[in-house]
Design a protein around this motif. Structure first.
Motif, PDB file in Angstrom:
ATOM      1  N   THR A 107       0.843  -1.205   0.000  1.00  0.00           N
ATOM      2  CA  THR A 107       0.000   0.000   0.000  1.00  0.00           C
ATOM      3  C   THR A 107       0.875   1.250   0.000  1.00  0.00           C
ATOM      4  O   THR A 107       0.613   2.203  -0.748  1.00  0.00           O
ATOM      5  N   ILE A 108       1.920   1.225   0.817  1.00  0.00           N
ATOM      6  CA  ILE A 108       2.822   2.391   0.841  1.00  0.00           C
ATOM      7  C   ILE A 108       3.473   2.542  -0.535  1.00  0.00           C
ATOM      8  O   ILE A 108       3.571   3.644  -1.073  1.00  0.00           O
ATOM      9  N   MET A 109       3.870   1.398  -1.112  1.00  0.00           N
ATOM     10  CA  MET A 109       4.563   1.429  -2.408  1.00  0.00           C
ATOM     11  C   MET A 109       3.707   2.065  -3.494  1.00  0.00           C
ATOM     12  O   MET A 109       4.188   2.894  -4.266  1.00  0.00           O
ATOM     13  N   GLU A 110       2.418   1.693  -3.550  1.00  0.00           N
ATOM     14  CA  GLU A 110       1.518   2.277  -4.564  1.00  0.00           C
ATOM     15  C   GLU A 110       1.555   3.799  -4.483  1.00  0.00           C
ATOM     16  O   GLU A 110       1.600   4.497  -5.491  1.00  0.00           O
ATOM     17  N   GLN A 111       1.532   4.301  -3.258  1.00  0.00           N
ATOM     18  CA  GLN A 111       1.507   5.755  -3.059  1.00  0.00           C
ATOM     19  C   GLN A 111       2.841   6.396  -3.401  1.00  0.00           C
ATOM     20  O   GLN A 111       2.885   7.509  -3.924  1.00  0.00           O
ATOM     21  N   LEU A 112       3.930   5.673  -3.092  1.00  0.00           N
ATOM     22  CA  LEU A 112       5.259   6.201  -3.428  1.00  0.00           C
ATOM     23  C   LEU A 112       5.385   6.365  -4.938  1.00  0.00           C
ATOM     24  O   LEU A 112       5.870   7.383  -5.432  1.00  0.00           O
ATOM     25  N   LEU A 113       4.926   5.336  -5.662  1.00  0.00           N
ATOM     26  CA  LEU A 113       5.042   5.360  -7.124  1.00  0.00           C
ATOM     27  C   LEU A 113       4.170   6.472  -7.715  1.00  0.00           C
ATOM     28  O   LEU A 113       4.556   7.120  -8.690  1.00  0.00           O
ATOM     29  N   ALA A 114       3.010   6.698  -7.083  1.00  0.00           N
ATOM     30  CA  ALA A 114       2.108   7.734  -7.586  1.00  0.00           C
ATOM     31  C   ALA A 114       2.699   9.127  -7.350  1.00  0.00           C
ATOM     32  O   ALA A 114       2.448  10.053  -8.122  1.00  0.00           O
ATOM     33  N   ASP A 115       3.505   9.268  -6.298  1.00  0.00           N
ATOM     34  CA  ASP A 115       4.012  10.590  -5.908  1.00  0.00           C
ATOM     35  C   ASP A 115       5.409  10.906  -6.411  1.00  0.00           C
ATOM     36  O   ASP A 115       5.900  12.013  -6.206  1.00  0.00           O
ATOM     37  N   ASN A 116       6.113   9.915  -6.966  1.00  0.00           N
ATOM     38  CA  ASN A 116       7.495  10.161  -7.401  1.00  0.00           C
ATOM     39  C   ASN A 116       7.690   9.568  -8.796  1.00  0.00           C
ATOM     40  O   ASN A 116       7.815   8.344  -8.960  1.00  0.00           O
ATOM     41  N   ASP A 117       7.734  10.449  -9.804  1.00  0.00           N
ATOM     42  CA  ASP A 117       7.814  10.018 -11.211  1.00  0.00           C
ATOM     43  C   ASP A 117       9.119   9.328 -11.551  1.00  0.00           C
ATOM     44  O   ASP A 117       9.216   8.649 -12.570  1.00  0.00           O
ATOM     45  N   ASN A 118      10.139   9.544 -10.723  1.00  0.00           N
ATOM     46  CA  ASN A 118      11.449   8.984 -11.047  1.00  0.00           C
ATOM     47  C   ASN A 118      11.672   7.613 -10.403  1.00  0.00           C
ATOM     48  O   ASN A 118      12.743   7.034 -10.518  1.00  0.00           O
ATOM     49  N   LEU A 119      10.614   7.120  -9.733  1.00  0.00           N
ATOM     50  CA  LEU A 119      10.734   5.869  -8.996  1.00  0.00           C
ATOM     51  C   LEU A 119      10.091   4.726  -9.773  1.00  0.00           C
ATOM     52  O   LEU A 119       9.005   4.896 -10.333  1.00  0.00           O
ATOM     53  N   ARG A 120      10.761   3.582  -9.796  1.00  0.00           N
ATOM     54  CA  ARG A 120      10.191   2.391 -10.439  1.00  0.00           C
ATOM     55  C   ARG A 120      10.296   1.223  -9.480  1.00  0.00           C
ATOM     56  O   ARG A 120      11.251   1.125  -8.721  1.00  0.00           O
ATOM     57  N   LEU A 121       9.299   0.324  -9.552  1.00  0.00           N
ATOM     58  CA  LEU A 121       9.324  -0.889  -8.733  1.00  0.00           C
ATOM     59  C   LEU A 121       9.737  -2.060  -9.608  1.00  0.00           C
ATOM     60  O   LEU A 121       9.170  -2.263 -10.683  1.00  0.00           O
ATOM     61  N   SER A 122      10.738  -2.796  -9.176  1.00  0.00           N
ATOM     62  CA  SER A 122      11.142  -3.984  -9.923  1.00  0.00           C
ATOM     63  C   SER A 122      10.062  -5.055  -9.770  1.00  0.00           C
ATOM     64  O   SER A 122       9.583  -5.306  -8.663  1.00  0.00           O
ATOM     65  N   VAL A 123       9.656  -5.664 -10.893  1.00  0.00           N
ATOM     66  CA  VAL A 123       8.641  -6.725 -10.842  1.00  0.00           C
ATOM     67  C   VAL A 123       9.365  -8.067 -10.737  1.00  0.00           C
ATOM     68  O   VAL A 123      10.106  -8.456 -11.636  1.00  0.00           O
ATOM     69  N   SER A 124       9.162  -8.738  -9.598  1.00  0.00           N
ATOM     70  CA  SER A 124       9.870  -9.985  -9.327  1.00  0.00           C
ATOM     71  C   SER A 124       9.233 -11.164 -10.042  1.00  0.00           C
ATOM     72  O   SER A 124       8.071 -11.104 -10.439  1.00  0.00           O
ATOM     73  N   ALA A 125      10.008 -12.242 -10.128  1.00  0.00           N
ATOM     74  CA  ALA A 125       9.452 -13.519 -10.573  1.00  0.00           C
ATOM     75  C   ALA A 125       9.121 -14.327  -9.325  1.00  0.00           C
ATOM     76  O   ALA A 125       9.832 -14.243  -8.326  1.00  0.00           O
ATOM     77  N   THR A 126       8.025 -15.073  -9.368  1.00  0.00           N
ATOM     78  CA  THR A 126       7.687 -15.935  -8.226  1.00  0.00           C
ATOM     79  C   THR A 126       7.005 -17.211  -8.681  1.00  0.00           C
ATOM     80  O   THR A 126       6.345 -17.228  -9.722  1.00  0.00           O
ATOM     81  N   THR A 127       7.163 -18.243  -7.848  1.00  0.00           N
ATOM     82  CA  THR A 127       6.432 -19.498  -8.103  1.00  0.00           C
ATOM     83  C   THR A 127       5.111 -19.511  -7.331  1.00  0.00           C
ATOM     84  O   THR A 127       4.365 -20.464  -7.428  1.00  0.00           O
ATOM     85  N   ARG A 128       4.851 -18.444  -6.544  1.00  0.00           N
ATOM     86  CA  ARG A 128       3.579 -18.386  -5.805  1.00  0.00           C
ATOM     87  C   ARG A 128       2.416 -18.152  -6.779  1.00  0.00           C
ATOM     88  O   ARG A 128       2.573 -17.463  -7.779  1.00  0.00           O
ATOM     89  N   ALA A 129       1.248 -18.699  -6.436  1.00  0.00           N
ATOM     90  CA  ALA A 129       0.055 -18.478  -7.265  1.00  0.00           C
ATOM     91  C   ALA A 129      -0.427 -17.043  -7.074  1.00  0.00           C
ATOM     92  O   ALA A 129      -0.274 -16.485  -5.979  1.00  0.00           O
ATOM     93  N   PRO A 130      -0.984 -16.425  -8.126  1.00  0.00           N
ATOM     94  CA  PRO A 130      -1.502 -15.056  -7.961  1.00  0.00           C
ATOM     95  C   PRO A 130      -2.633 -15.012  -6.933  1.00  0.00           C
ATOM     96  O   PRO A 130      -3.449 -15.933  -6.871  1.00  0.00           O
TER      97      PRO A 130
END
Ligand code: 5GP
Length: 189
Positions: A19-42
């Motif tokens: 939840t914090i991350m969503e807001q960080l990304l919305a408020d800082n244009d220079n920030l990107r979140l790395s999308v991980s790979a996982t074996t967990r089910a969605p």
């Protein structure tokens, strides 16, 4: 052009990192979140390629063999890893990249990139963490118990991180992290 900053962002499952991350990304244009790979089910509502790249065990092992992961770890019964190429590419392009990873991944990244900035998100209390995990309603009692005990173990790592942020309020925690990032940028100038 200046390279971006690598930021390790860690905290117990259910602490509210997402939840914090969503807001960080919305408020800082220079920030990107790395999308991980996982074996967990969605989980319901999670989207392949957005929340994670959902892969089979075999695909995950192939990624390890082909050296495609910056770091990886097992968490509870699943594997999680950071795709190397996309992170390095974003940093080269000047974006600050957040890795939302657990503590074993943190240790690997810290060795590879000693200059990375590390942030640990803590719950106000263990009781509050348990309440949040139960409220999410996406995990069985067994999985919640596993995640809580892992959370307690992981919290012992918090003092080793550069910054500890308590998620007592999402807006407050978000502002604290935005300030941390802004200060790093100023120090690096
Ligand atoms: P969840 O199943 O709740 O999405 O994630 C479980 C844990 O795995 C969380 O602590 C999350 O930060 C961590 N995690 C997610 N992606 C990665 C990754 O790429 N590498 C590592 N080491 N941990 C990850």
């Amino acid at each position: 052009m200046a390279k971006g900053q690598l930021i390790v962002y860690t905290g117990a499952s259910g602490v509210g990192k997402g939840t914090i991350m969503e807001q960080l990304l919305a408020d800082n244009d220079n920030l990107r979140l790395s999308v991980s790979a996982t074996t967990r089910a969605p989980r319901p509502g999670e989207v392949d390629g957005v929340n994670y790249h959902y892969v089979s065990r075999e695909e995950f092992e192939r990624m390890i063999e082909n050296d495609l992961l910056l770091e990886y770890a097992q968490y509870c019964d699943n594997m999680y890893g950071t795709p190397k190429a996309s992170v390095l590419d974003l940093i080269e392009k000047g974006f600050d990249v957040m890795l939302e990873i657990e503590v074993k991944g943190y240790e690997q990244v810290k060795k590879l990139f000693p200059e990375c900035v590390t942030i640990f998100v803590l719950p106000p209390s263990i009781e509050e963490l348990e309440r949040r995990l139960r409220k999410r309603g996406t995990e069985t009692d067994d999985v919640i118990a596993q995640r809580l005990s892992r959370a307690v173990e992981e919290m012992e790592y918090a003092p080793a991180f550069d910054y500890q942020v308590i998620n007592d309020d999402v807006q407050r925690a978000k502002t604290e992290i935005l300030n941390i990032i802004a200060n790093i940028k100023n120090e690096n100038k």
